[in-house]
Design an enzyme around this catalytic site. Structure first.
Site, PDB file in Angstrom:
ATOM      1  N   LYS B  89       0.473  -1.530  -0.352  1.00  0.00           N
ATOM      2  CA  LYS B  89       0.141   0.386   0.001  1.00  0.00           C
ATOM      3  C   LYS B  89       1.084   1.478   0.425  1.00  0.00           C
ATOM      4  CE  LYS B  89      -4.197  -1.759   0.509  1.00  0.00           C
ATOM      5  NZ  LYS B  89      -4.574  -1.828  -1.012  1.00  0.00           N
ATOM      6  N   GLU B 111     -10.024   5.702   2.903  1.00  0.00           N
ATOM      7  CA  GLU B 111     -10.965   3.996   3.103  1.00  0.00           C
ATOM      8  C   GLU B 111     -10.031   3.126   4.117  1.00  0.00           C
ATOM      9  OE1 GLU B 111     -10.743   4.037   0.051  1.00  0.00           O
ATOM     10  OE2 GLU B 111      -9.792   2.345  -0.250  1.00  0.00           O
ATOM     11  N   SER B 378       1.930  -9.292  -1.060  1.00  0.00           N
ATOM     12  CA  SER B 378       1.304  -8.124  -0.801  1.00  0.00           C
ATOM     13  C   SER B 378       1.839  -7.788   0.492  1.00  0.00           C
ATOM     14  CB  SER B 378      -0.504  -8.247  -0.988  1.00  0.00           C
ATOM     15  OG  SER B 378      -1.270  -8.999  -0.298  1.00  0.00           O
TER      16      SER B 378
END
Lengths: 255, 398
Positions: B89, B111, B378
């Protein structure tokens, strides 16, 4: 003259929104009838959606109550058919892109027209995406209503010049819901709209009191009220028709 | 092949289905991004942040024990879990928050599902002196309470979203509502390759650093391209980042792993590709889990980060033209993979990433020994340890 145009003919229009099926089909039908009998000039029939991103908490909760009671798009059409037995008032749907798109736009507007609707408002379908729906809607004689917001600025002329039915002028930033004051420079927005079109323009978002309605009706051709109506439905349940009727009368008198 | 957004479209998918209030702002964002993505100063600043703050390039690690154990394809892990903040992210938020800063914004909102994007946004906001507010489903604030505290620690305000199903989609709803109420000084830093154009393109571009690196790394290590690239998919940001540079390499198979929860035939799943249908929601035309009237379905996954009823428009497009394949992975398969990678390689993957690892475990044994799989890890799994323990019937406090 179309039914929508008639609502603005030589008068300021009071436009009343209610979510169809809130709190259930029969009560909702009674509520709409009370609102029409009390003198509303146009009604917005909300087709409930699971995720209404342009709505504040009051209408979000109304949508949840309606969906929980088993309301569906087909039942909303049925409700409009029931109203059409007795009334010629213009009826405009208010919903989101997905319930229309997923139902199938052609089938949706065909059924909407058969039920007796005159227009539709889709807040998550801006000018850039209107080709998704507006031609199909027009094919069945349904006006695709355009929205203009406080941030529209240079877009106002383009949107207004192609508007059909009436223009929904969003009074404030944010989502639907009662506001104590509206600070947007609506006079400037209305001036730009009037320079571009003769299509009537009504102001909505945040209006709840007769004083606000009176003030807004001086600026525009009509006033739209939703959350204040839904607060009454939420508060009074089965007794809502009487309360809605009094409220609508007070608003109609004010404008 | 046409995979560049054309007027915000990937084939028929994408678009800008958002309230009029946001349209001018979205156009401003589009213009700013088009300018800055080619601005040498912006590119250099972002590159420096990626290298010196986020710790890029991330390792492409040869998982030798796992390869031997599964007995087939050579398995490489793209270690996004080693980035600062512990997931992919950060790649997107450094880009978007820097862009917000260049646009003169002073506040960012976002969000978050699992909390990874929220933590990353709060981190970038702290670094770049921006006010930060995060919207997180109330259910997720409970599942991921540690991440809520991390965000607070980083100076962000976390709003527990109590509307709707109280998970990721409701957090997106609320962040969009907040953005319509305050656009002038605020950028909505969307966390995945979803939402209205230009977000799917912006996020894809910032995340494509994953495949830019892995492509060069595998060519250096093996002298050839991988046979398969695998990543987990919720909205799809780490997957598109992992796939992007290989889309033109037609011989490289691209596989996205979506969350099947208790099973694709069980109502408790979040497998959009398997069960979804065409719709328009959260600003985009794509595939969504929904009922016959277009009401968005409540979805479920053990992974808060994959617990989303839609998928990014570029993934829907890649699936429609057959360029990428999407497979469902159940909670049970993901938890098994979570434990397997921990034991086999000493790497605790995020439960999201474990969905990708689970598929590697299925296909690697059937592939020849000279074939290569790259699987993107990830994020790291520390945040999931307590939840996995609960899943296994062990009660520990976070």
């Amino acid at each position: 003259m179309s039914r929508i145009a008639n609502a603005f003919n030589n008068k300021k229009a009071f436009i009343a929104f209610l979510t169809a099926g809130d709190p259930d089909f029969e009560s909702s039908l009674k509520n709409f009838k009370a609102v029409i009998e009390a003198g509303a000039d146009l009604i917005e029939v909300g087709i409930p959606f699971s995720d209404p991103i342009a709505e504040g908490p009051v209408i979000q909760e109304a949508d949840i109550r309606a969906l929980s009671s088993g309301m569906t798009t087909d039942k909303v059409f049925q409700l409009v058919k029931e109203l059409r037995k007795d009334y010629t008032i213009p009826i405009v749907f208010m919903t989101y892109a997905n319930p229309v798109y997923h139902y199938g736009a052609d089938k949706f507007f065909k059924n909407a027209a058969e039920a007796g609707a005159d227009g539709i408002i889709i807040p998550d379908c801006p000018y850039e995406e209107r080709s998704e729906f507006d031609e199909t809607a027009a094919k069945y004689g349904i006006d695709f209503i355009s929205m203009i917001a406080p941030t529209s600025e240079d877009r106002i002329k383009t949107i207004a010049s192609q508007a059909k039915g009436f223009i929904y002028v969003v009074s404030s930033l944010g989502v639907t819901g009662v506001r104590s004051e509206i600070t947007t420079d609506l006079d400037s927005i209305m001036k730009l709209i009037k320079e571009a079109t003769d299509t009537p323009a009504a102001i909505g978002f945040g209006i709840s009191t007769p004083e606000q309605a009176a003030n807004m009706s001086k600026k525009a051709d009509g006033v739209i009220v939703g959350s204040a109506m839904e607060r009454i439905v939420a508060k009074y349940g089965k007794d809502a028709p009487k309360e809605l009727s009094e409220y609508v009368k007070s608003m109609v008198d004010a404008i | 092949m046409e995979n560049q957004a054309n007027n915000g479209r990937f084939g028929e998918f994408g678009g800008q289905y958002i309230p009029e209030t946001l349209m001018n702002e979205i156009h401003k964002l589009e213009a700013a991004y088009e300018h800055y993505k080619n601005d040498p100063e912006f590119v250099a600043e972002l590159d420096k942040l990626n290298r010196e703050y986020a710790g890029r390039p991330s390792l492409l690690y040869y998982a030798e024990k796992m390869t031997r154990d599964l007995g087939g394809a050579k398995i490489y892990l793209k270690r996004e879990d080693l980035n600062h903040t512990g997931s992919h992210k950060i790649n997107n938020v450094l880009g978007q928050v820097l862009l917000a800063k260049k646009m003169g914004k002073t506040r960012v909102i976002a969000e978050t599902g699992a909390g990874q994007h929220g933590v990353a946004t709060a981190t970038a906001a702290a670094l770049m002196d921006m006010e930060c507010e995060i919207f997180m489903g109330e259910e997720d604030t409970i599942r991921q309470s540690l991440n809520v505290y991390r965000m607070n620690l980083l100076g962000a305000k976390v709003h527990a979203v109590k509307t709707g199903t109280k998970v990721l989609k409701d957090a997106v709803n609320e962040a969009m509502r907040e953005w319509t109420s305050r656009v002038d000084d605020t950028l909505y830093v969307l966390g995945s390759v979803m939402g209205p154009h230009p977000f799917p393109t912006i996020v894809r571009d910032f995340q494509s650093v994953i495949s830019k690196e892995s492509r060069a790394q595998i060519l250096e290590k093996e002298g050839k391209l991988p046979d398969v690239v695998i990543a987990c998919v919720g909205g799809g940001s780490n997957a598109i980042g992992s796939f992007y540079e290989y889309i033109k390499d037609e011989g490289v198979k691209l596989i996205g792993c979506e969350a099947a929860g208790l099973g694709v035939d069980n109502p408790k799943n979040a497998a959009t590709m398997a069960n979804g249908s065409m719709g328009i929601f959260h600003g985009m035309k794509s595939l969504f889990c929904q009922d016959e009237y277009g009401q968005i379905a409540p979805v479920y996954s053990i992974s808060a980060g994959l617990d989303y009823p839609g998928i990014g428009p570029e993934h829907a497009y890649l699936a429609s033209i057959g360029r990428a394949q999407y497979v469902p992975i159940t909670d049970e398969e993901a938890v098994n993979a979570f434990e397997y990678l921990s034991r086999t390689e000493g790497i605790i993957p995020a439960i999201e990433s474990s969905h990708a690892v689970a598929h590697v475990m299925k296909i690697a044994p059937e592939m020849p020994k000279d074939s290569i799989i790259i699987c993107t890890i990830s994020g790291r799994g520390d945040k999931d340890v307590a939840a996995i323990a609960r899943y296994r019937g062990v009660n520990i406090s976070d």
